[in-house]
Design a protein around this motif. Structure first.
Motif, PDB file in Angstrom:
ATOM      1  N   LEU A  23      -6.480  39.819   2.977  1.00 29.78           N
ATOM      2  CA  LEU A  23      -7.532  38.922   2.517  1.00 29.78           C
ATOM      3  C   LEU A  23      -8.183  39.527   1.399  1.00 29.78           C
ATOM      4  O   LEU A  23      -9.404  40.077   1.826  1.00 29.78           O
ATOM      5  CB  LEU A  23      -8.251  39.347   3.788  1.00 29.78           C
ATOM      6  CG  LEU A  23      -7.982  37.771   5.439  1.00 29.78           C
ATOM      7  CD1 LEU A  23      -8.785  38.781   6.283  1.00 29.78           C
ATOM      8  CD2 LEU A  23      -8.497  36.092   5.232  1.00 29.78           C
ATOM      9  N   ALA A  25      -9.993  38.231  -0.608  1.00 27.16           N
ATOM     10  CA  ALA A  25     -11.459  37.671  -1.500  1.00 27.16           C
ATOM     11  C   ALA A  25     -12.768  38.465  -0.291  1.00 27.16           C
ATOM     12  O   ALA A  25     -13.643  37.942  -0.846  1.00 27.16           O
ATOM     13  CB  ALA A  25     -11.244  35.850  -1.094  1.00 27.16           C
ATOM     14  N   VAL A 155      -1.527  38.776  -1.074  1.00 23.72           N
ATOM     15  CA  VAL A 155      -1.193  37.508  -0.211  1.00 23.72           C
ATOM     16  C   VAL A 155      -0.081  37.352   0.451  1.00 23.72           C
ATOM     17  O   VAL A 155       0.739  36.913   1.304  1.00 23.72           O
ATOM     18  CB  VAL A 155      -2.177  36.302  -0.400  1.00 23.72           C
ATOM     19  CG1 VAL A 155      -1.312  34.810   0.430  1.00 23.72           C
ATOM     20  CG2 VAL A 155      -3.487  36.290  -0.512  1.00 23.72           C
ATOM     21  N   GLU A 266     -13.815  32.645   0.016  1.00 29.30           N
ATOM     22  CA  GLU A 266     -13.488  33.008   1.547  1.00 29.30           C
ATOM     23  C   GLU A 266     -12.890  32.959   2.319  1.00 29.30           C
ATOM     24  O   GLU A 266     -12.224  32.277   3.153  1.00 29.30           O
ATOM     25  CB  GLU A 266     -14.877  34.636   2.240  1.00 29.30           C
ATOM     26  CG  GLU A 266     -15.214  35.698   1.339  1.00 29.30           C
ATOM     27  CD  GLU A 266     -16.671  36.639   2.023  1.00 29.30           C
ATOM     28  OE1 GLU A 266     -17.086  37.312   2.935  1.00 29.30           O
ATOM     29  OE2 GLU A 266     -17.223  35.357   2.015  1.00 29.30           O
ATOM     30  N   SER A 268     -11.729  29.348   2.333  1.00 28.23           N
ATOM     31  CA  SER A 268     -10.354  29.532   1.157  1.00 28.23           C
ATOM     32  C   SER A 268      -8.801  30.129   1.655  1.00 28.23           C
ATOM     33  O   SER A 268      -8.337  30.001   2.337  1.00 28.23           O
ATOM     34  CB  SER A 268     -10.293  28.942   0.093  1.00 28.23           C
ATOM     35  OG  SER A 268     -11.435  27.948  -0.170  1.00 28.23           O
ATOM     36  N   ASN A 269      -9.444  31.894   1.280  1.00 29.96           N
ATOM     37  CA  ASN A 269      -8.611  32.307   1.849  1.00 29.96           C
ATOM     38  C   ASN A 269      -8.220  32.629   3.401  1.00 29.96           C
ATOM     39  O   ASN A 269      -6.988  33.055   3.693  1.00 29.96           O
ATOM     40  CB  ASN A 269      -9.084  33.742   1.050  1.00 29.96           C
ATOM     41  CG  ASN A 269      -7.949  35.023   1.002  1.00 29.96           C
ATOM     42  OD1 ASN A 269      -8.969  36.015   0.429  1.00 29.96           O
ATOM     43  ND2 ASN A 269      -7.081  35.332   1.688  1.00 29.96           N
TER      44      ASN A 269
END
Length: 392
Positions: A23, A25, A155, A266, A268-269
């Motif tokens: 994560l 973002a 990721v 955030e 989207s992440n």
């Protein structure tokens, strides 16, 4: 407030906590570009291991490609063992390096890994031309550094970690895949299917598999997002959620009563990580199932039976640019069965309540924990920034 030097270490631990969960973002702007060299150490070390194996292969065979057909010689068997071991060895070294906490040691590992890659460019690169090897390996190293600086590496590292954890639960999921495995046994010994596998081009097969994967993945993503959407709303936060952070770097950080809505990056992440966790879970089992069919084919399919099933095809298989002593039709059939298994398990995951309880609910619980931690991290960093501004 995060204003003292000791709290700086706490903030760093919190940032590493988010990165390990894929994560990036959530982190404040500028955080990802700090310490790129040391944070790239695991990926660089894994790449160095693969390059070291490449040096060994070139030294043993005198060739920069792997081309094994017919009955392997003793040297070719050694090369096959290296091919099997290179991925596990690279992953193991990467995981060991990721556990190194000292920054200077990680920087030393990064430097040593680049040195090994440089040696491979001279003595064992993918091409016989040194200049081409230097360009290719240099591009890989730059790509690793850019992935680390943009958060993509976080990721991908999280995805690799999830894949390894999923291997521990493959047994229970294989039991769920048993009906489709029994069904595909009929496909496995079906002459027309073998004829298709032996005549269809690899490119067309990949297109068909991607089509099946896309359909199945859409099932998983839509179902998972439907369950996760209520958690993402600001109203979902509850006071009792603070107990989830006991023992974490966020335990002593200040909190806010209501969650600030997630920004688009955030959200989207979070969506990508949640969807990938389910896709990887199912894909791991599908790939293992495909591997089992390859082993079954090597045991049962004789040259005479292969010729009968494929109407005379006896070509050795190609995989990832390597020629291996495995029938190409067997490789292609196993790829097709992998796609079918993935579709079956994806559809089963959407409707199976036991699967949700065992695999989806823990992911949603982890998402809730991450959002509670995100609120405290955001509050603490804003407070620290405000305090620094007032001190000036």
């Amino acid at each position: 407030m995060i204003t003292r030097s000791g709290d700086s270490d706490l903030r760093s631990a919190a940032e590493q906590w988010f990165l390990r969960r894929g994560l990036p973002a959530v982190l404040r702007p500028g955080t990802l570009v700090r310490g790129v060299w040391s944070r790239s150490a695991p990926a660089l070390a894994a790449f160095a291991v693969s390059m070291a194996f490449s040096i060994v292969i070139v030294a043993v065979t005198g060739k920069h490609t792997i081309d094994i057909d017919g009955t392997p010689t003793r040297t070719e068997w050694f090369v096959l063992v290296i091919v099997v071991l290179v991925a596990p060895a690279a992953v193991t070294v990467g995981r060991v390096v990721s556990r190194i906490a000292h920054r200077r040691r990680r920087e030393a590992v990064s430097a040593a890994s680049v040195a090994v890659a440089g040696l491979a460019a001279v003595f064992g690169g993918p091409s016989a031309r040194i200049l081409v090897d230097v360009v290719v390996e240099g591009a890989v190293i730059v790509g690793i550094l850019l992935a680390t600086a943009t958060g993509l590496g976080s990721v991908l590292g999280w995805a690799a970690s999830v894949t390894l954890r999923n291997l521990a639960s493959v047994g229970s999921l294989l039991l769920r895949a048993l009906p489709v495995m029994l069904l595909t046994v009929l496909v496995f010994f079906n002459g027309p299917v073998w004829t298709m596998a032996s005549t269809i081009s690899r490119g067309r097969l990949w297109l068909g598999m991607l089509f099946l994967f896309a359909i199945a993945a859409s099932f998983l993503v839509s179902s998972t997002l439907g369950l996760a959407r209520p958690i993402l709303t600001p109203e979902a936060k509850r006071p009792e959620h603070a107990q989830m952070l006991v023992g974490s770097p966020f335990e002593s950080m200040p909190d806010r009563p209501r969650r600030v809505p997630l920004s688009r990056p955030e959200r989207s992440n979070v969506v990508v990580v949640l969807a990938l966790s389910q896709i990887i879970q199912v894909l791991t089992v599908a790939v293992v199932t495909g591997g089992l069919f390859v082993v079954l084919g090597l045991i049962l399919i004789s040259p005479e039976l292969l010729a009968a099933l494929t109407r005379g095809s006896r070509g050795d298989g190609e995989l990832l640019g390597m020629t291996l002593p495995i029938p190409d039709a067997l490789i292609q059939l196993a790829m097709f069965l992998t796609a079918l298994t993935f579709m079956y398990l994806a559809a089963r995951a959407v409707t199976d309540k036991e699967y949700r309880r065992q695999f989806v609910d823990p992911s949603l619980e982890d998402l809730l924990l991450t959002l509670v931690a995100r609120d405290r991290y955001r509050t603490a960093t804003v407070t620290a920034t405000t305090a620094q501004g007032e001190s000036r």
